[in-house]
Write a protein that holds these residues in place. Structure first.
Motif, PDB file in Angstrom:
ATOM      1  N   SER A  62      12.098 -33.990 -16.254  1.00 44.89           N
ATOM      2  CA  SER A  62      12.241 -32.835 -15.372  1.00 44.89           C
ATOM      3  C   SER A  62      12.458 -33.280 -13.929  1.00 44.89           C
ATOM      4  N   ARG A  63      11.702 -34.283 -13.480  1.00 46.47           N
ATOM      5  CA  ARG A  63      11.848 -34.753 -12.102  1.00 46.47           C
ATOM      6  C   ARG A  63      13.215 -35.383 -11.856  1.00 46.47           C
ATOM      7  N   VAL A  64      13.755 -36.032 -12.865  1.00 42.18           N
ATOM      8  CA  VAL A  64      15.085 -36.641 -12.716  1.00 42.18           C
ATOM      9  C   VAL A  64      16.119 -35.578 -12.351  1.00 42.18           C
ATOM     10  N   TYR A  65      16.010 -34.400 -12.944  1.00 38.17           N
ATOM     11  CA  TYR A  65      16.992 -33.347 -12.698  1.00 38.17           C
ATOM     12  C   TYR A  65      16.644 -32.481 -11.488  1.00 38.17           C
ATOM     13  N   ARG A  66      15.357 -32.342 -11.205  1.00 38.36           N
ATOM     14  CA  ARG A  66      14.975 -31.454 -10.100  1.00 38.36           C
ATOM     15  C   ARG A  66      14.790 -32.196  -8.791  1.00 38.36           C
ATOM     16  N   ILE A  89      28.181 -13.988   0.595  1.00 41.15           N
ATOM     17  CA  ILE A  89      26.761 -14.341   0.546  1.00 41.15           C
ATOM     18  C   ILE A  89      26.485 -15.206  -0.676  1.00 41.15           C
ATOM     19  N   ILE A  90      27.078 -14.841  -1.817  1.00 43.52           N
ATOM     20  CA  ILE A  90      26.888 -15.609  -3.044  1.00 43.52           C
ATOM     21  C   ILE A  90      27.383 -17.041  -2.864  1.00 43.52           C
ATOM     22  N   ARG A  91      28.546 -17.189  -2.240  1.00 45.89           N
ATOM     23  CA  ARG A  91      29.087 -18.536  -2.015  1.00 45.89           C
ATOM     24  C   ARG A  91      28.119 -19.387  -1.200  1.00 45.89           C
ATOM     25  N   GLY A  92      27.551 -18.770  -0.152  1.00 46.98           N
ATOM     26  CA  GLY A  92      26.597 -19.510   0.663  1.00 46.98           C
ATOM     27  C   GLY A  92      25.349 -19.883  -0.104  1.00 46.98           C
ATOM     28  N   MET A  93      24.836 -18.950  -0.897  1.00 46.60           N
ATOM     29  CA  MET A  93      23.640 -19.234  -1.680  1.00 46.60           C
ATOM     30  C   MET A  93      23.899 -20.294  -2.736  1.00 46.60           C
ATOM     31  N   GLU A  94      25.047 -20.215  -3.399  1.00 37.31           N
ATOM     32  CA  GLU A  94      25.369 -21.198  -4.429  1.00 37.31           C
ATOM     33  C   GLU A  94      25.445 -22.601  -3.843  1.00 37.31           C
ATOM     34  N   ARG A  95      26.085 -22.715  -2.693  1.00 31.73           N
ATOM     35  CA  ARG A  95      26.234 -24.025  -2.052  1.00 31.73           C
ATOM     36  C   ARG A  95      24.875 -24.618  -1.718  1.00 31.73           C
ATOM     37  N   ALA A  96      23.999 -23.813  -1.097  1.00 26.28           N
ATOM     38  CA  ALA A  96      22.684 -24.308  -0.701  1.00 26.28           C
ATOM     39  C   ALA A  96      21.791 -24.561  -1.912  1.00 26.28           C
ATOM     40  N   ARG A 145      22.703 -25.393  -4.942  1.00 28.70           N
ATOM     41  CA  ARG A 145      23.167 -26.617  -5.602  1.00 28.70           C
ATOM     42  C   ARG A 145      22.672 -27.849  -4.856  1.00 28.70           C
ATOM     43  N   ARG A 146      22.670 -27.762  -3.528  1.00 27.01           N
ATOM     44  CA  ARG A 146      22.207 -28.882  -2.711  1.00 27.01           C
ATOM     45  C   ARG A 146      20.744 -29.202  -2.994  1.00 27.01           C
ATOM     46  N   GLU A 181      20.923 -19.592   4.514  1.00 29.25           N
ATOM     47  CA  GLU A 181      19.610 -19.479   5.138  1.00 29.25           C
ATOM     48  C   GLU A 181      18.596 -18.853   4.185  1.00 29.25           C
ATOM     49  N   ALA A 182      19.059 -17.930   3.338  1.00 25.37           N
ATOM     50  CA  ALA A 182      18.156 -17.327   2.355  1.00 25.37           C
ATOM     51  C   ALA A 182      17.590 -18.384   1.419  1.00 25.37           C
ATOM     52  N   VAL A 183      18.448 -19.283   0.954  1.00 25.56           N
ATOM     53  CA  VAL A 183      17.986 -20.355   0.071  1.00 25.56           C
ATOM     54  C   VAL A 183      17.015 -21.275   0.799  1.00 25.56           C
ATOM     55  N   GLU A 184      17.329 -21.647   2.042  1.00 29.14           N
ATOM     56  CA  GLU A 184      16.441 -22.529   2.797  1.00 29.14           C
ATOM     57  C   GLU A 184      15.057 -21.902   2.958  1.00 29.14           C
ATOM     58  N   LEU A 185      15.008 -20.615   3.232  1.00 26.37           N
ATOM     59  CA  LEU A 185      13.714 -19.950   3.362  1.00 26.37           C
ATOM     60  C   LEU A 185      12.949 -19.944   2.035  1.00 26.37           C
ATOM     61  N   LEU A 186      13.669 -19.722   0.942  1.00 26.50           N
ATOM     62  CA  LEU A 186      13.012 -19.738  -0.366  1.00 26.50           C
ATOM     63  C   LEU A 186      12.469 -21.131  -0.692  1.00 26.50           C
ATOM     64  N   ILE A 187      13.248 -22.165  -0.405  1.00 26.28           N
ATOM     65  CA  ILE A 187      12.813 -23.533  -0.680  1.00 26.28           C
ATOM     66  C   ILE A 187      11.571 -23.867   0.148  1.00 26.28           C
TER      67      ILE A 187
END
Length: 356
Positions: free
Chosen positions: A21-25, A100-107, A109-110, A322-328
């Motif tokens: 799990s850690r290898v992938y996450r 918005i979806i494009r931005g969220m997907e990019r972040a 995935r990162r 930014e939404a993804v960054e806040l969630l992370i």
């Protein structure tokens, strides 16, 4: 033959399920030699990680969610030509959410996450929350998509970020754009840059916080310039679509005597403004010589239409990122103080107001 599982990869590579799990996450947390052994085993088995499999080891899904309203018209006629027009209009409506979806997907995935999108309100907003909440580690919700009381309940178990609109729940992270500031600067440009005095504003549903904030910015610019200030938009669109832009433009022109016709029409979003361009061309009204037209959002289509559309660009992809960054950050530290971000906007001066 059944698909290989995380257990198969762990057994073949001689490590624990948690290590797989850690290898992938979080691959950097695993020694390179061990990581390579796990990935080689996965390739040999044809293993593809899923959110559920990863969750067995970490009690997480590896998925983030996005909820936004589906603007498809349930009462649309079934005539083939009407359906084709409705589909074309729906695709325009989705451009805002698509960015918005494009931005969220990019972040996402990162950070090693997948993105689950829930855009259907069939069955009501409660079912929308239920679909997403049980399958993600956290999710972003566009304003007015889900009742506040439901978000209160879900946010006790999952990180939730509110996108757009005012901050309704104090303990949730929140992102919005400077809607009022942007519309105020746009109206000032028409008034002071082009000397236009007869302005009309076409708004959206009064329950739309973004559309209302844009109208307030328009009111402020008119008040500053000593122009008449109305309590309500000149017209409201039922849905902020191209079709409604055409309808409201026709209505404005039909009710205005020649010399009282507006010199400029400001629309609460780009889709309606693009519909207005079609209506004005059909009626032989020149843009911007006879009437200037402006929008808000800065969708890609605004650059392509002729004349190109003067608008307020909001950072839609950055909103998603930014939404993804806040969630992370919230997942890493659930106890930190809630964050509220205001993203800046900019006026794009183009041909539909006489610039560019």
């Amino acid at each position: 033959m059944s698909a290989p599982t995380v257990y198969d990869v762990a057994e073949r590579s001689g490590v624990s399920i948690a290590t797989v799990s850690r290898v992938y996450r979080n691959p950097d947390s695993v020694r390179a030699q061990t990581r390579d052994r796990v990935l080689e085993a996965a390739r040999a088995l044809g293993y593809v990680p899923s959110g559920n499999a990863r969750g067995l080891a970490s009690r997480t899904t590896g998925v983030l969610g996005l909820c936004f309203p589906d603007y498809a018209d349930p009462d649309a006629e079934t005539d083939a030509e009407v359906e084709a027009e409705a589909e074309a209009d729906d695709s325009a409506v989705m451009l805002y959410s698509d960015q918005i979806i494009r931005g969220m997907e990019r972040a996402a995935r990162r950070h090693g996450y997948a993105l689950l999108i829930a855009a259907s309100l069939v069955g009501g907003p409660e079912s929308l929350v239920a679909k997403v909440a049980g399958r993600v580690d956290g999710f972003a919700v566009l304003a007015k998509t889900v009742p506040t009381e439901d978000l209160e309940v879900i946010s006790r178990r999952l990180p939730v970020v509110m996108l757009a609109g005012p901050r309704e729940i104090d303990h949730l992270d929140h992102i919005e754009v400077a809607n009022s500031d942007g519309e105020r600067e746009l109206a000032r440009h028409l008034i002071h840059g082009h000397g236009l005095r007869r302005l009309a504003f076409v708004g959206g549903d009064p329950e739309s916080p973004d559309a209302e904030a844009r109208f307030r910015g328009y009111q402020e610019a008119c008040r500053e310039a000593g122009l008449p200030v109305t309590d309500e938009p000149d017209l409201r669109a039922e849905m902020m679509t191209q079709a409604e832009g055409e309808r409201t433009t026709d209505a404005l022109l039909d009710r205005a005597a020649g010399h009282d016709r507006p010199q400029a029409i400001l629309f609460a979003n780009d889709q309606m403004a693009i519909g207005a361009l079609h209506a004005l061309e059909r009626r032989g009204v020149r843009v911007p010589d006879d009437i200037a037209v402006t929008g808000f959002d800065g969708i890609p289509l605004s650059r392509i239409v002729r004349p190109s559309l003067t608008t307020v660009r909001q950072p839609m992809r950055r909103l998603g990122e930014e939404a993804v960054e806040l969630l992370i950050h919230r997942l890493a530290d659930p106890t930190r103080a809630p964050v509220s971000l205001m993203l800046p906007v900019s006026v794009a001066r183009r041909a539909s107001c006489g610039c560019g």
